[in-house]
Design an enzyme around this catalytic site. Structure first.
Site, PDB file in Angstrom:
ATOM      1  N   ASP A 181      11.913-173.820  41.625  1.00 49.33           N
ATOM      2  CA  ASP A 181      11.280-173.517  40.298  1.00 49.33           C
ATOM      3  C   ASP A 181      10.519-174.829  39.855  1.00 49.33           C
ATOM      4  N   CYS A 239      -6.145-151.021  44.270  1.00 43.22           N
ATOM      5  CA  CYS A 239      -4.867-150.964  43.169  1.00 43.22           C
ATOM      6  C   CYS A 239      -5.193-152.267  42.117  1.00 43.22           C
ATOM      7  N   CYS A 242      -1.857-153.894  37.666  1.00 48.56           N
ATOM      8  CA  CYS A 242      -1.362-154.942  36.944  1.00 48.56           C
ATOM      9  C   CYS A 242      -2.281-155.377  36.299  1.00 48.56           C
ATOM     10  N   CYS A 246      -1.867-155.629  31.666  1.00 42.62           N
ATOM     11  CA  CYS A 246      -1.283-156.574  30.798  1.00 42.62           C
ATOM     12  C   CYS A 246      -1.658-156.667  29.593  1.00 42.62           C
ATOM     13  N   CYS A 262      -0.633-165.269  28.711  1.00 44.31           N
ATOM     14  CA  CYS A 262       0.530-164.351  29.414  1.00 44.31           C
ATOM     15  C   CYS A 262       1.621-164.518  28.431  1.00 44.31           C
ATOM     16  N   CYS A 289       7.747-161.443  30.328  1.00 46.67           N
ATOM     17  CA  CYS A 289       7.189-160.058  30.353  1.00 46.67           C
ATOM     18  C   CYS A 289       7.271-159.885  31.876  1.00 46.67           C
ATOM     19  N   CYS A 292       3.536-156.505  34.419  1.00 50.96           N
ATOM     20  CA  CYS A 292       2.690-156.338  35.827  1.00 50.96           C
ATOM     21  C   CYS A 292       3.502-156.472  36.904  1.00 50.96           C
ATOM     22  N   CYS A 296       3.746-152.344  39.395  1.00 47.96           N
ATOM     23  CA  CYS A 296       3.336-152.546  40.836  1.00 47.96           C
ATOM     24  C   CYS A 296       3.924-151.625  41.473  1.00 47.96           C
TER      25      CYS A 296
HETATM   26  C1  B12 Z   1       3.644-171.990  36.158  1.00 51.59           C
HETATM   27  C2  B12 Z   1       4.589-170.773  36.466  1.00 51.59           C
HETATM   28  C3  B12 Z   1       4.317-169.803  35.529  1.00 51.59           C
HETATM   29  C4  B12 Z   1       3.281-169.758  34.441  1.00 51.59           C
HETATM   30  C5  B12 Z   1       2.041-169.601  34.968  1.00 51.59           C
HETATM   31  C6  B12 Z   1       1.981-168.428  36.066  1.00 51.59           C
HETATM   32  C7  B12 Z   1       1.120-168.328  37.362  1.00 51.59           C
HETATM   33  N1  B12 Z   1       0.742-167.382  37.910  1.00 51.59           N
HETATM   34  O1  B12 Z   1       0.625-169.680  37.736  1.00 51.59           O
HETATM   35  C8  B12 Z   1       3.744-168.626  33.551  1.00 51.59           C
HETATM   36  C9  B12 Z   1       4.811-169.368  32.550  1.00 51.59           C
HETATM   37  C10 B12 Z   1       2.903-167.963  32.743  1.00 51.59           C
HETATM   38  C11 B12 Z   1       4.774-167.928  34.375  1.00 51.59           C
HETATM   39  C12 B12 Z   1       5.111-166.669  34.262  1.00 51.59           C
HETATM   40  C13 B12 Z   1       6.010-166.088  35.115  1.00 51.59           C
HETATM   41  N2  B12 Z   1       6.825-166.493  36.364  1.00 51.59           N
HETATM   42 CO1  B12 Z   1       6.415-168.178  36.963  1.00 51.59          CO
HETATM   43  N3  B12 Z   1       6.433-169.983  37.693  1.00 51.59           N
HETATM   44  C14 B12 Z   1       5.223-170.983  37.372  1.00 51.59           C
HETATM   45  C15 B12 Z   1       5.563-172.027  38.481  1.00 51.59           C
HETATM   46  C16 B12 Z   1       6.348-173.152  37.899  1.00 51.59           C
HETATM   47  C17 B12 Z   1       4.177-172.592  39.235  1.00 51.59           C
HETATM   48  C18 B12 Z   1       3.463-171.217  39.619  1.00 51.59           C
HETATM   49  C19 B12 Z   1       2.058-171.823  40.147  1.00 51.59           C
HETATM   50  O2  B12 Z   1       1.992-172.806  41.032  1.00 51.59           O
HETATM   51  N4  B12 Z   1       0.930-171.683  39.386  1.00 51.59           N
HETATM   52  C20 B12 Z   1      -0.530-172.293  39.647  1.00 51.59           C
HETATM   53  C21 B12 Z   1      -1.390-171.287  39.803  1.00 51.59           C
HETATM   54  C22 B12 Z   1      -2.721-171.656  40.381  1.00 51.59           C
HETATM   55  O3  B12 Z   1      -1.035-170.304  40.931  1.00 51.59           O
HETATM   56  P1  B12 Z   1      -1.460-168.927  40.917  1.00 51.59           P
HETATM   57  O4  B12 Z   1      -2.107-168.580  39.567  1.00 51.59           O
HETATM   58  O5  B12 Z   1      -0.345-168.173  41.660  1.00 51.59           O
HETATM   59  O6  B12 Z   1      -2.422-169.089  42.138  1.00 51.59           O
HETATM   60  C23 B12 Z   1      -2.381-169.039  43.414  1.00 51.59           C
HETATM   61  C24 B12 Z   1      -2.712-167.711  44.044  1.00 51.59           C
HETATM   62  O7  B12 Z   1      -2.988-166.665  43.031  1.00 51.59           O
HETATM   63  C25 B12 Z   1      -3.850-168.142  44.669  1.00 51.59           C
HETATM   64  N5  B12 Z   1      -5.164-167.867  43.910  1.00 51.59           N
HETATM   65  C26 B12 Z   1      -5.741-168.459  43.097  1.00 51.59           C
HETATM   66  N6  B12 Z   1      -6.884-168.087  42.547  1.00 51.59           N
HETATM   67  C27 B12 Z   1      -7.294-167.353  43.622  1.00 51.59           C
HETATM   68  C28 B12 Z   1      -8.393-166.618  43.696  1.00 51.59           C
HETATM   69  C29 B12 Z   1      -8.627-165.820  44.925  1.00 51.59           C
HETATM   70  C30 B12 Z   1      -9.909-165.067  45.155  1.00 51.59           C
HETATM   71  C31 B12 Z   1      -7.505-165.610  45.939  1.00 51.59           C
HETATM   72  C32 B12 Z   1      -7.715-164.844  47.121  1.00 51.59           C
HETATM   73  C33 B12 Z   1      -6.274-166.288  45.688  1.00 51.59           C
HETATM   74  C34 B12 Z   1      -6.189-167.074  44.552  1.00 51.59           C
HETATM   75  O8  B12 Z   1      -3.878-169.566  44.978  1.00 51.59           O
HETATM   76  C35 B12 Z   1      -3.046-170.211  43.963  1.00 51.59           C
HETATM   77  C36 B12 Z   1      -2.227-171.270  44.497  1.00 51.59           C
HETATM   78  O9  B12 Z   1      -1.241-170.496  45.208  1.00 51.59           O
HETATM   79  C37 B12 Z   1       6.438-171.215  39.592  1.00 51.59           C
HETATM   80  C38 B12 Z   1       7.397-172.043  40.242  1.00 51.59           C
HETATM   81  C39 B12 Z   1       6.683-173.023  41.464  1.00 51.59           C
HETATM   82  N7  B12 Z   1       7.081-174.170  41.414  1.00 51.59           N
HETATM   83  O10 B12 Z   1       5.980-172.476  42.354  1.00 51.59           O
HETATM   84  C40 B12 Z   1       7.071-169.963  38.866  1.00 51.59           C
HETATM   85  C41 B12 Z   1       7.065-168.681  39.526  1.00 51.59           C
HETATM   86  C42 B12 Z   1       5.722-168.423  40.054  1.00 51.59           C
HETATM   87  N8  B12 Z   1       7.255-167.804  38.464  1.00 51.59           N
HETATM   88  C43 B12 Z   1       8.032-166.640  38.843  1.00 51.59           C
HETATM   89  C44 B12 Z   1       8.362-165.703  37.824  1.00 51.59           C
HETATM   90  C45 B12 Z   1       9.494-164.916  38.238  1.00 51.59           C
HETATM   91  C46 B12 Z   1       7.656-165.618  36.686  1.00 51.59           C
HETATM   92  C47 B12 Z   1       7.583-164.159  35.823  1.00 51.59           C
HETATM   93  C48 B12 Z   1       7.697-162.924  36.513  1.00 51.59           C
HETATM   94  C49 B12 Z   1       8.693-164.422  34.624  1.00 51.59           C
HETATM   95  C50 B12 Z   1       8.731-163.368  33.749  1.00 51.59           C
HETATM   96  N9  B12 Z   1       9.498-162.182  33.850  1.00 51.59           N
HETATM   97  O11 B12 Z   1       8.435-163.769  32.444  1.00 51.59           O
HETATM   98  C51 B12 Z   1       6.193-164.404  35.172  1.00 51.59           C
HETATM   99  C52 B12 Z   1       5.027-163.773  35.978  1.00 51.59           C
HETATM  100  C53 B12 Z   1       3.832-163.904  35.368  1.00 51.59           C
HETATM  101  C54 B12 Z   1       2.716-163.631  36.321  1.00 51.59           C
HETATM  102  N10 B12 Z   1       1.884-162.715  36.626  1.00 51.59           N
HETATM  103  O12 B12 Z   1       2.306-164.838  37.115  1.00 51.59           O
HETATM  104  C55 B12 Z   1       8.606-166.696  40.089  1.00 51.59           C
HETATM  105  C56 B12 Z   1       7.893-165.833  41.199  1.00 51.59           C
HETATM  106  C57 B12 Z   1       8.564-165.191  42.208  1.00 51.59           C
HETATM  107  C58 B12 Z   1       7.576-164.161  42.933  1.00 51.59           C
HETATM  108  N11 B12 Z   1       7.901-162.965  43.438  1.00 51.59           N
HETATM  109  O13 B12 Z   1       6.506-164.403  43.244  1.00 51.59           O
HETATM  110  C59 B12 Z   1       8.148-168.310  40.404  1.00 51.59           C
HETATM  111  C60 B12 Z   1       7.742-168.565  42.024  1.00 51.59           C
HETATM  112  C61 B12 Z   1       9.627-169.190  40.446  1.00 51.59           C
HETATM  113  C62 B12 Z   1      10.696-168.955  41.092  1.00 51.59           C
HETATM  114  N12 B12 Z   1      11.188-169.763  41.857  1.00 51.59           N
HETATM  115  O14 B12 Z   1      11.252-167.994  41.554  1.00 51.59           O
HETATM  116  N13 B12 Z   1       5.124-168.590  35.432  1.00 51.59           N
HETATM  117  S1  SF4 Z   2       3.937-161.342  32.615  1.00 49.85           S
HETATM  118 FE1  SF4 Z   2       2.902-159.714  31.154  1.00 49.85          FE
HETATM  119  S2  SF4 Z   2       1.453-160.872  29.803  1.00 49.85           S
HETATM  120 FE2  SF4 Z   2       1.924-162.118  31.650  1.00 49.85          FE
HETATM  121  S3  SF4 Z   2       0.316-161.508  33.122  1.00 49.85           S
HETATM  122 FE3  SF4 Z   2       2.227-160.219  33.532  1.00 49.85          FE
HETATM  123  S4  SF4 Z   2       1.571-158.209  32.356  1.00 49.85           S
HETATM  124 FE4  SF4 Z   2       0.312-159.964  31.550  1.00 49.85          FE
END
Ligand code: B12
Ligand code: SF4
Length: 394
Positions: A181, A239, A242, A246, A262, A289, A292, A296
């Site tokens: 993480d 689908c 999610c 939100c 978020c 939260c 999402c 799913c």
């Molecule tokens: C920063 C972070 C957050 C941030 C930002 C979330 C995010 N989506 O980036 C916040 C604080 C919001 C967050 C929330 C949560 N997080 Co978090 N978070 C992280 C962290 C530290 C980095 C994630 C990251 O690299 N983000 C960068 C962005 C660019 O990544 P991304 O949005 O996912 O985009 C990727 C893809 O979607 C794709 N993509 C992007 N754009 C596009 C466009 C197209 C067209 C396509 C096809 C693909 C694509 O490529 C990107 C790079 O891989 C990781 C741990 C880690 N070191 O990886 C944990 C992690 C992702 N989190 C985790 C968890 C559990 C959560 C929460 C569920 C916690 C909660 N209950 O509140 C929520 C879920 C929210 C959500 N829907 O993501 C877990 C997820 C496990 C899993 N099953 O995937 C991780 C992996 C931690 C862990 N070690 O377990 N998190």
């Molecule tokens: S964790 Fe909650 S607020 Fe964040 S993207 Fe998912 S549904 Fe939206």
């Protein structure tokens, strides 16, 4: 293990760079590099890496991981997505997301000598914690399911360390680092490359048999293990549940999350005041939260964890907002010892609860709890209490 494999393992480790890691999350690269990485010996043949990789998967499962896969280092496509996300500023105050240059998408720049990343999944959903029911009880606090029990970082890192030691027993010293993480690692992209699942529209890694209620951890290794097939197919189809559910409209589109909206970011990562326009949308979610994920369809296949450490503590799965708001700082510190809730700190915990209380229906316990903190020493808390009381006057 057969003696043949043992000999092959023994042959394998000679000549590799050693970076024995007591493993804080950000590696001290100076310590890590002792000599240039050796050429992958796989090219020369003569030892059974395939058998070792099967053993590693078996040992991972014995250590409590539900899935283990092995990825190569090419994250170029994800690197582009990450850069676009950062350019748009979606990371908000999470400066660490932009801080490490190319290292996040180049594991061998984070830990020189790395050849493969072993990606592991550990399920965390406790048994029936009545998620939807709690979300529909506005006077009850909703704590996201990953945070109900003990902090996963220590537990997973310890298990990763044990896995590395197990490998070491078999092949002798080798280079590795364990991450979970908090390090600059694209964990989801690596999991997808290792075949653990696909990145869903909600940006989480999804697995057809396990949904998304799991943590990810990694072992960076300098072993040229055979890689698993990446999970190229994706199964979200048409689908959009999610994206639609939100509460704060945080998805810019499929796969793209504006973290600044978020609730997980707002209640855990954000240090200061929660933007006023988002407060009413947060409802009773006081730490993270899950909406999402709850919505799913793939999460119908998730299995509850048998891990004792992830079971709810201090009734965090069923507590009134007003009751939690009465915790003193000492109570907060003792009840959140070893829990992810510690991360937010006492003031932000009260800030989050004040928002929840502002969104709860007016009642004597709610109003009394808020009144009791009208003069809280923290300006941040006072401001959120004032906002919450104003909600009840409307
Ligand atoms: C920063 C972070 C957050 C941030 C930002 C979330 C995010 N989506 O980036 C916040 C604080 C919001 C967050 C929330 C949560 N997080 Co978090 N978070 C992280 C962290 C530290 C980095 C994630 C990251 O690299 N983000 C960068 C962005 C660019 O990544 P991304 O949005 O996912 O985009 C990727 C893809 O979607 C794709 N993509 C992007 N754009 C596009 C466009 C197209 C067209 C396509 C096809 C693909 C694509 O490529 C990107 C790079 O891989 C990781 C741990 C880690 N070191 O990886 C944990 C992690 C992702 N989190 C985790 C968890 C559990 C959560 C929460 C569920 C916690 C909660 N209950 O509140 C929520 C879920 C929210 C959500 N829907 O993501 C877990 C997820 C496990 C899993 N099953 O995937 C991780 C992996 C931690 C862990 N070690 O377990 N998190
Ligand atoms: S964790 Fe909650 S607020 Fe964040 S993207 Fe998912 S549904 Fe939206």
């Amino acid at each position: 293990m057969s003696s043949n494999v043992w000999q092959n393992y023994t042959y394998l480790h000679r000549g590799f760079l050693f970076m024995h890691s007591p493993a804080p999350d950000i590696p001290t690269l100076g310590q890590a590099i002792k000599e240039p990485a050796a050429q992958p010996r796989a090219a020369t043949g003569g030892f059974d890496l395939a058998a070792l990789s099967l053993d590693i998967k078996e040992w991972g499962r014995e250590l409590g991981f539900q899935q283990v896969g092995i990825a190569g280092l090419d994250l170029a496509e994800h690197e582009q997505h990450l850069q676009r996300w950062l350019d748009a500023g979606y990371q908000g105050e999470m400066d660490y997301m932009a801080a490490h240059g190319r290292k996040r998408s180049h594991p061998d720049e984070l830990v020189p000598g790395t050849l493969r990343v072993i990606s592991l999944r550990m399920d965390y959903l406790p048994g029936d914690t009545e998620m939807s029911k709690r979300l529909s009880q506005p006077e009850t606090a909703y704590v996201s399911r990953y945070a109900l029990g003990r902090d996963y970082h220590k537990l997973i890192r310890k298990r990763l360390q044990q896995l590395a030691e197990r490998i070491q027993q078999a092949i002798g010293p080798f280079g590795y680092r364990a991450f979970v993480d908090s390090a600059p690692v694209l964990e989801k992209a690596i999991a997808q490359q290792a075949g653990l699942g696909w990145i869903g529209k909600n940006t989480l890694v999804l697995n057809r048999k396990a949904g998304s209620w799991f943590f990810l951890g990694e072992l960076f290794v300098d072993l040229p293990l055979p890689v698993d097939a990446p999970h190229v197919s994706e199964h979200c189809g048409s689908c959009n549940a999610c994206l639609d559910i939100c509460p704060t409209g945080a998805f810019v589109g499929p796969y793209v999350l504006d973290a600044r909206r978020c609730i997980s970011y707002l209640t855990i990562e954000l240090k200061g005041a929660i933007p006023v326009e988002l407060r009413p949308l947060i409802g009773n979610r006081v730490f993270g939260c899950d909406d999402c994920q709850i919505i799913c369809p793939w999460n119908r296949f998730a299995r509850p964890t048998s891990q004792g450490d992830f079971q709810p503590r201090h009734q965090l799965d069923n507590s009134e907002l007003a009751q939690l708001f009465r915790w003193t700082e000492e109570e907060f510190l003792s009840r959140t010892e070893g829990s992810p809730l510690r991360r937010t700190g006492y003031q932000n915990w009260l800030r989050n609860l004040a928002v929840g209380l502002g969104n709860a229906p007016s009642s004597i316990p709610v109003l009394e709890a808020l009144e009791a903190r009208r003069d809280d020493p923290s300006e941040l808390v006072r401001e959120h209490v004032t906002w919450a009381l104003a909600q009840h006057q409307q």
